[in-house]
Design a protein around this motif. Sequence first.
Motif, short mmCIF file in Angstrom:
data_model
loop_
_atom_site.label_atom_id
_atom_site.label_comp_id
_atom_site.label_asym_id
_atom_site.label_seq_id
_atom_site.Cartn_x
_atom_site.Cartn_y
_atom_site.Cartn_z
N GLN A 120 0.85 -1.20 -0.05
CA GLN A 120 0.00 -0.12 0.03
C GLN A 120 0.82 1.21 0.10
N SER A 139 1.81 -6.37 -12.07
CA SER A 139 1.82 -5.11 -11.53
C SER A 139 2.17 -5.05 -9.93
N ARG A 188 9.69 3.07 -6.99
CA ARG A 188 8.63 2.65 -7.82
C ARG A 188 8.76 2.86 -9.28
N LEU A 191 -0.02 -0.45 -11.91
CA LEU A 191 -0.75 -0.01 -10.58
C LEU A 191 -2.10 -0.65 -10.69
N GLN A 215 2.50 1.67 -3.54
CA GLN A 215 1.44 2.25 -4.51
C GLN A 215 1.21 3.59 -4.33
N THR A 249 5.54 -3.22 -8.56
CA THR A 249 5.46 -2.26 -7.33
C THR A 249 6.29 -2.45 -6.21
#
Length: 699
Positions: free
Chosen positions: A16, A232, A40, A171, A19, A236
């Motif tokens: 989290q 994804s 990222r 994402l 992201q 990430t």
Amino acid sequence: MASTALKHATAPTTLQQAQTAALLALLNLNAPSDPSPIQRPGTPSGKASTGLKVPAVTGPPVWKVLVLDQQTKDVLATVLRVQDLRDVGVTLHVQLHSLRPPLPDVPAIYFVAPTLDNVKRIAEDLDKCLYESFHLNFVEPLPRALLEELAASVASAGTGDLVEQVLDQYLSFIAPSPSLFSLLSPLPSITPSSQAGPSKAPVTSYTLLNSPSSTEQQIEGEIERISNGLFSAVVTMGHVPVIRAPKGNAAEMIAKKLDIKIRDAILSASRTHGATSSLFAQDASGLSNLQRPLLLILDRNIDLVSMICHGWTYQALVSDCLEIKLNRVVVTQPQKRSYDLDSKDFFWAKNAPNPFPQVAEEIDTELNKYKQDAAEITRSTGVSDVNDISQIDVSSNAAHLKTAITQLPELTARKAVLDTHMNIATALLEQIKKRALDELFSTEEAISKQTVASVLEMLRSPRSSGTLTPEDKLRLVLVFYLSSPDNAISKDDVVELEKELKNAGADTESFEYVRRTREISRMTVATAVGGTSTPVLGAGQGELFRGFTAFGNRLTDRLKEGGLDNLISGVKNFLPANKLLPVTRITEAIMDSSAASNQSLQETDDYIFLDPRAPRHTGLGLSGGPGGPGGGASGTARAKRMAFAEGMVFIVGGAGYVEYGNLEEWAAKTGKRVTYGGTEIIDPGAFVSILQDLGRSTA
């Protein structure tokens, strides 16, 4: 387009957090970061670049417009709020497929899914010169065909100068909690006539992969979609994982597709000789194999019980009794209200995985703490209420006023959070009493001790408080059936249970589907609820109900005074010890084999082993695990047993809060870092509906 240099996180981050960092970088026009970033990768189509944690403050913010579609709106809404957008200069956020006025002096950030409809609409916006500049970000890689379509449209219109960036962001997942995620649901094609039909729920992955009416093309498309979304999440996090999955189902197919995608990404970066940055550049800093994370991909059919049983933790009850989507909880009684449980909600972050009685005690503790802090402010400033601080004499209380004004915003925010959870807890208590959820939970926790007669007795017996709904009765029977050993329940018993369910008004198609599936695949989950432990029924059910009466009165009085001793003493001894659900047990066997049972190790030793960093010819690739058929490595089954400190567990077919809580609890006890996800996050009622639909389609 030149890529920015990758920087590495100095501390482990959750999915989290990673992201959120990527989204903040995207909203900052993918500008360089501050000195302490979270790595990222965000990549220009065909190249690599990075977004970083916090926008660099080099001057006044750049005001801009954010253009979203429905999918990316969900991604943003889960981790960011409107104020967060304002903080990074986003003054307006609009839907891509809506009428938008031209703002020719404002840059626009597009964050959309890579679909043909979206690309065509972007081309139209460019043709109309709606904005000063266009920063195009796609939630997952833009296919080459669509990139060429966009390039052709831009070239024919001569609007190439307006396009500043074209980036793949990786994402395409939603992270409602630090260690929980799900993939984006597939988006139906947008047509003018589709305005009336968005209420129709999309077909779930579990339905698609298990329905006999699904075509091979549909299944292959779903496998590709899932592997893209999971890729994804892996990108990430920034590390190349070791992949494990059971053989012979969708999980194996996804694992192999994902292995190819990661290999291709590593190969693509190596061929550029440093001209572009790798998606997995964190690994380039010399990360040893011992520090590599695990990616465990499992099929939902490995354990259906945890999806339909009655939970007892705060988050499981919220999922079961209330509506929760994108971290927004909807309470319908006494009036419909919604509450956001975001990352700034300290109470949810701390108490979501805790048993409900403990949560009630925490509300009491936090309220008392708030009252003490508020009383301290009012005492020092001489006012009777914190809301009257503005009325104090400034000349005589300047120092106290400064203290009060400093503390007041935090106190106000804390009170709002506590009010939210008071209302949610009140709504949950009403449901617990109304549906006798406490009794259902206690029965299911000791399901291995139940007999057909005792289950029938529970279904039939009238109770003074609380009435079992038809769906709750169905879920109890399903848990009992799936938790029983093979052939332990006779056909006559099945007929009797089914008859009782029909008399109660329950839809039995799901029961029929589960029976057929188990007969075909011998889907046994003998330890699904109780694990290897036996629940300790120390205080007895009478004490449990007495606790609930006490709790009900306490909440009705809005927790004015006193503690929750009655409730806690009645329930604490009731909760089972060392309960491992099947997914947690398998995760333990792979991440920490020294602590696992021989049965679990034998089961997981047969899982495929894929290392995207290993040369293909070693047998660690698509041909199977080392020492397996076609494997050329010298390793044996024992060589596949590795210790992992960090892992990601992904369930093909849907994730649930009961399973998530159990895995979190194990990770906290063992010091492991585990992220849990699935194709969707499904509440028990919705999963029963899925089973019913499959029952009808296979009848």
